[in-house]
Design a protein around this motif. Sequence first.
Motif, PDB file in Angstrom:
ATOM      1  N   LEU A 119      32.957  31.064  80.658  1.00 58.71           N
ATOM      2  CA  LEU A 119      33.601  31.317  81.938  1.00 58.71           C
ATOM      3  C   LEU A 119      34.894  30.524  82.060  1.00 58.71           C
ATOM      4  CD1 LEU A 119      30.466  31.210  84.284  1.00 58.71           C
ATOM      5  CD2 LEU A 119      31.537  33.190  83.187  1.00 58.71           C
ATOM      6  N   VAL A 120      35.901  31.127  82.660  1.00 61.24           N
ATOM      7  CA  VAL A 120      37.189  30.470  82.877  1.00 61.24           C
ATOM      8  C   VAL A 120      37.454  30.348  84.372  1.00 61.24           C
ATOM      9  CG1 VAL A 120      38.145  31.315  80.701  1.00 61.24           C
ATOM     10  CG2 VAL A 120      38.471  32.657  82.784  1.00 61.24           C
ATOM     11  N   ASP A 121      38.241  29.348  84.726  1.00 64.68           N
ATOM     12  CA  ASP A 121      38.594  29.122  86.128  1.00 64.68           C
ATOM     13  C   ASP A 121      39.842  29.914  86.484  1.00 64.68           C
ATOM     14  OD1 ASP A 121      36.525  27.291  86.888  1.00 64.68           O
ATOM     15  OD2 ASP A 121      37.522  25.784  85.649  1.00 64.68           O
ATOM     16  N   GLY A 122      39.727  31.213  86.458  1.00 66.29           N
ATOM     17  CA  GLY A 122      40.858  32.075  86.765  1.00 66.29           C
ATOM     18  C   GLY A 122      40.410  33.518  86.784  1.00 66.29           C
ATOM     19  N   ASP A 123      41.384  34.425  86.718  1.00 64.05           N
ATOM     20  CA  ASP A 123      41.059  35.841  86.802  1.00 64.05           C
ATOM     21  C   ASP A 123      40.911  36.462  85.417  1.00 64.05           C
ATOM     22  OD1 ASP A 123      43.647  36.070  85.877  1.00 64.05           O
ATOM     23  OD2 ASP A 123      44.452  37.035  87.678  1.00 64.05           O
ATOM     24  N   PHE A 124      40.862  37.792  85.385  1.00 65.16           N
ATOM     25  CA  PHE A 124      40.661  38.510  84.137  1.00 65.16           C
ATOM     26  C   PHE A 124      41.761  38.219  83.124  1.00 65.16           C
ATOM     27  CE2 PHE A 124      41.737  42.210  81.533  1.00 65.16           C
ATOM     28  CZ  PHE A 124      40.582  42.334  80.789  1.00 65.16           C
ATOM     29  N   GLU A 125      43.001  38.070  83.577  1.00 58.36           N
ATOM     30  CA  GLU A 125      44.100  37.844  82.639  1.00 58.36           C
ATOM     31  C   GLU A 125      43.943  36.514  81.911  1.00 58.36           C
ATOM     32  OE1 GLU A 125      45.818  40.252  81.910  1.00 58.36           O
ATOM     33  OE2 GLU A 125      45.577  41.561  83.649  1.00 58.36           O
ATOM     34  N   LEU A 126      43.438  35.494  82.608  1.00 55.38           N
ATOM     35  CA  LEU A 126      43.169  34.218  81.950  1.00 55.38           C
ATOM     36  C   LEU A 126      42.020  34.373  80.959  1.00 55.38           C
ATOM     37  CD1 LEU A 126      43.949  31.240  81.768  1.00 55.38           C
ATOM     38  CD2 LEU A 126      42.252  30.758  83.548  1.00 55.38           C
ATOM     39  N   ALA A 127      41.015  35.164  81.329  1.00 55.72           N
ATOM     40  CA  ALA A 127      39.911  35.431  80.407  1.00 55.72           C
ATOM     41  C   ALA A 127      40.417  36.146  79.153  1.00 55.72           C
ATOM     42  CB  ALA A 127      38.844  36.268  81.111  1.00 55.72           C
ATOM     43  N   ARG A 128      41.341  37.076  79.342  1.00 56.15           N
ATOM     44  CA  ARG A 128      41.908  37.789  78.190  1.00 56.15           C
ATOM     45  C   ARG A 128      42.615  36.814  77.249  1.00 56.15           C
ATOM     46  NH1 ARG A 128      46.330  42.339  79.427  1.00 56.15           N
ATOM     47  NH2 ARG A 128      44.521  43.646  79.957  1.00 56.15           N
ATOM     48  N   LEU A 203      45.042  49.278  96.679  1.00 56.10           N
ATOM     49  CA  LEU A 203      46.349  48.785  97.095  1.00 56.10           C
ATOM     50  C   LEU A 203      46.517  47.305  96.746  1.00 56.10           C
ATOM     51  CD1 LEU A 203      48.940  49.651  98.649  1.00 56.10           C
ATOM     52  CD2 LEU A 203      47.810  48.883 100.747  1.00 56.10           C
ATOM     53  N   GLY A 204      45.391  46.579  96.698  1.00 57.69           N
ATOM     54  CA  GLY A 204      45.444  45.156  96.383  1.00 57.69           C
ATOM     55  C   GLY A 204      45.478  44.840  94.900  1.00 57.69           C
ATOM     56  N   ALA A 205      45.479  45.862  94.048  1.00 56.81           N
ATOM     57  CA  ALA A 205      45.582  45.666  92.593  1.00 56.81           C
ATOM     58  C   ALA A 205      46.355  46.843  92.014  1.00 56.81           C
ATOM     59  CB  ALA A 205      44.196  45.562  91.960  1.00 56.81           C
ATOM     60  N   PRO A 206      47.662  46.910  92.292  1.00 56.36           N
ATOM     61  CA  PRO A 206      48.421  48.140  92.047  1.00 56.36           C
ATOM     62  C   PRO A 206      49.195  48.212  90.741  1.00 56.36           C
ATOM     63  CG  PRO A 206      49.748  46.662  93.359  1.00 56.36           C
ATOM     64  CD  PRO A 206      48.455  45.932  93.053  1.00 56.36           C
ATOM     65  N   ALA A 207      49.011  47.274  89.822  1.00 53.67           N
ATOM     66  CA  ALA A 207      49.936  47.137  88.697  1.00 53.67           C
ATOM     67  C   ALA A 207      50.075  48.415  87.870  1.00 53.67           C
ATOM     68  CB  ALA A 207      49.509  45.972  87.807  1.00 53.67           C
ATOM     69  N   GLU A 221      51.573  39.138  90.363  1.00 53.14           N
ATOM     70  CA  GLU A 221      51.191  37.737  90.273  1.00 53.14           C
ATOM     71  C   GLU A 221      49.719  37.519  90.589  1.00 53.14           C
ATOM     72  OE1 GLU A 221      52.970  35.153  89.147  1.00 53.14           O
ATOM     73  OE2 GLU A 221      54.460  36.674  88.624  1.00 53.14           O
ATOM     74  N   SER A 222      49.151  38.406  91.404  1.00 52.04           N
ATOM     75  CA  SER A 222      47.766  38.230  91.822  1.00 52.04           C
ATOM     76  C   SER A 222      47.186  39.576  92.222  1.00 52.04           C
ATOM     77  CB  SER A 222      47.671  37.245  93.001  1.00 52.04           C
ATOM     78  OG  SER A 222      48.392  37.752  94.118  1.00 52.04           O
ATOM     79  N   THR A 223      45.887  39.588  92.492  1.00 50.24           N
ATOM     80  CA  THR A 223      45.226  40.776  93.025  1.00 50.24           C
ATOM     81  C   THR A 223      44.427  40.359  94.258  1.00 50.24           C
ATOM     82  OG1 THR A 223      43.265  40.454  91.631  1.00 50.24           O
ATOM     83  CG2 THR A 223      45.028  41.864  90.767  1.00 50.24           C
ATOM     84  N   ASN A 224      44.164  41.323  95.108  1.00 48.68           N
ATOM     85  CA  ASN A 224      43.408  41.048  96.324  1.00 48.68           C
ATOM     86  C   ASN A 224      42.597  42.292  96.680  1.00 48.68           C
ATOM     87  OD1 ASN A 224      42.407  39.939  98.689  1.00 48.68           O
ATOM     88  ND2 ASN A 224      44.243  40.417  99.877  1.00 48.68           N
ATOM     89  N   ALA A 231      40.730  45.218  88.744  1.00 52.04           N
ATOM     90  CA  ALA A 231      41.724  44.264  89.252  1.00 52.04           C
ATOM     91  C   ALA A 231      42.521  43.618  88.124  1.00 52.04           C
ATOM     92  CB  ALA A 231      41.041  43.201  90.106  1.00 52.04           C
ATOM     93  N   ALA A 232      43.252  44.433  87.360  1.00 46.62           N
ATOM     94  CA  ALA A 232      44.112  43.923  86.289  1.00 46.62           C
ATOM     95  C   ALA A 232      45.533  43.743  86.815  1.00 46.62           C
ATOM     96  CB  ALA A 232      44.106  44.872  85.106  1.00 46.62           C
ATOM     97  N   ARG A 233      46.255  42.795  86.223  1.00 46.29           N
ATOM     98  CA  ARG A 233      47.619  42.495  86.680  1.00 46.29           C
ATOM     99  C   ARG A 233      48.691  42.844  85.659  1.00 46.29           C
ATOM    100  NH1 ARG A 233      48.900  37.628  86.823  1.00 46.29           N
ATOM    101  NH2 ARG A 233      47.117  36.526  85.930  1.00 46.29           N
ATOM    102  N   ARG A 234      48.314  43.003  84.381  1.00 50.05           N
ATOM    103  CA  ARG A 234      49.302  43.186  83.322  1.00 50.05           C
ATOM    104  C   ARG A 234      48.972  44.432  82.498  1.00 50.05           C
ATOM    105  NH1 ARG A 234      48.924  36.972  81.039  1.00 50.05           N
ATOM    106  NH2 ARG A 234      49.463  35.904  82.998  1.00 50.05           N
ATOM    107  N   PRO A 235      49.539  45.558  82.837  1.00 48.64           N
ATOM    108  CA  PRO A 235      49.277  46.788  82.080  1.00 48.64           C
ATOM    109  C   PRO A 235      49.698  46.656  80.622  1.00 48.64           C
ATOM    110  CG  PRO A 235      50.258  47.303  84.205  1.00 48.64           C
ATOM    111  CD  PRO A 235      50.354  45.809  84.045  1.00 48.64           C
ATOM    112  N   ILE A 236      48.983  47.354  79.766  1.00 49.86           N
ATOM    113  CA  ILE A 236      49.278  47.379  78.337  1.00 49.86           C
ATOM    114  C   ILE A 236      50.252  48.531  78.073  1.00 49.86           C
ATOM    115  CG2 ILE A 236      48.294  47.696  76.036  1.00 49.86           C
ATOM    116  CD1 ILE A 236      45.639  46.596  77.250  1.00 49.86           C
ATOM    117  N   PRO A 237      51.412  48.263  77.480  1.00 50.95           N
ATOM    118  CA  PRO A 237      52.435  49.316  77.313  1.00 50.95           C
ATOM    119  C   PRO A 237      51.922  50.593  76.658  1.00 50.95           C
ATOM    120  CG  PRO A 237      53.380  47.176  76.822  1.00 50.95           C
ATOM    121  CD  PRO A 237      51.906  46.952  77.015  1.00 50.95           C
ATOM    122  N   ALA A 238      51.154  50.472  75.577  1.00 47.60           N
ATOM    123  CA  ALA A 238      50.673  51.668  74.873  1.00 47.60           C
ATOM    124  C   ALA A 238      49.752  52.495  75.756  1.00 47.60           C
ATOM    125  CB  ALA A 238      49.943  51.268  73.590  1.00 47.60           C
ATOM    126  N   VAL A 239      48.959  51.828  76.590  1.00 46.76           N
ATOM    127  CA  VAL A 239      48.053  52.540  77.491  1.00 46.76           C
ATOM    128  C   VAL A 239      48.847  53.242  78.583  1.00 46.76           C
ATOM    129  CG1 VAL A 239      46.039  52.325  78.983  1.00 46.76           C
ATOM    130  CG2 VAL A 239      46.257  50.835  76.983  1.00 46.76           C
TER     131      VAL A 239
END
Length: 316
Positions: A119-128, A203-207, A221-224, A231-239
């Motif tokens: 477990l990490v002290d952050g969101d999915f992007e930190l886990a990634r 609307l709270g996770a629109p990336a 920067e964040s999701t809500n 609730a991802a913040r950084r889309p993958i270009p190929a996807v």
Amino acid sequence: MLTTRLDTARIRAARDVIDPVFLDSPLYRCAALEAALGCAVSVKLETANPVRSFKGRGTEVIASALGSGAVVCASAGNLGHALAWSGRNRGLDVTVVASRFAPATKLDRIRALGARLELVDGDFELARERAVDIARHDGIRLVEDSLDIETCEGAATIGLELVAAEPFDAVLIALGGGAMATGVGHVVKDCVPGAEVICVQPLGAPAMTLSWRRGQVVTTESTNTIADGVAARRPIPAVLDDLRQVADDAVLVQEASIIAGMRMLFDHAGLVVEPSAALGVAAILEDRERFAGRHVVTIVCGGNVDPEAHRRWTGR
């Protein structure tokens, strides 16, 4: 002609390596929902399997190809749950990295299947980021949801089942990292090009939706949102490139509509679903005129929700 990373022949072949417990999930017209929503509604129920989400289709494709060894993934919960299930059944050593703020129900099921959970002290992007570090340090396979084509083509088998059934006008697909949206979207556009593929995101996770609209990666920067599974913040270009080939529209819905969708699925269909699975109904609720008189399929993609949270959100 579609020019995505996906291949319909490979998607058809994927059905041969996916445990049948994940295939041919229930698809049915729900008259009670139709009366409430003002359109014909078919439900594709991807919760009726051992991991209660569609993710097992993709992890089965990955696990069947690996055969043995060790893998690591980052997960909001459902991918890790599915990879742990496929890994246990196929002899893989599975590590899952997740946020310690992920729903306890999802984390408990990962542990119960014998996977190593960090477990990490952050969101999915930190886990990634942590999962990438583990893969590099230990020299093991990193499973990246949506980027790994197996996750998309496994999810795409849902699309094969949809197009083999009765005709529909539109399919509503929850949009997070993009595996299900690109997979199902590819099959629908390849086999039934006249059907509309509509992706739905909070609307709270629109990336990803913002990226689709602008034609380039947009990060936040964040999701809500309560819909933790998308609730991802950084889309993958190929996807994103694939999504732009197969999606006719991408819409954002409010939290109140997601909760109303969860309540409606419980009251009218008897389904306990996680917030991400209610995004399709939420989209209809916010734009009834668009869907009036049409036949719409909504994919109920996950049911891993904490019972107390479900009661709090829906009052049920």
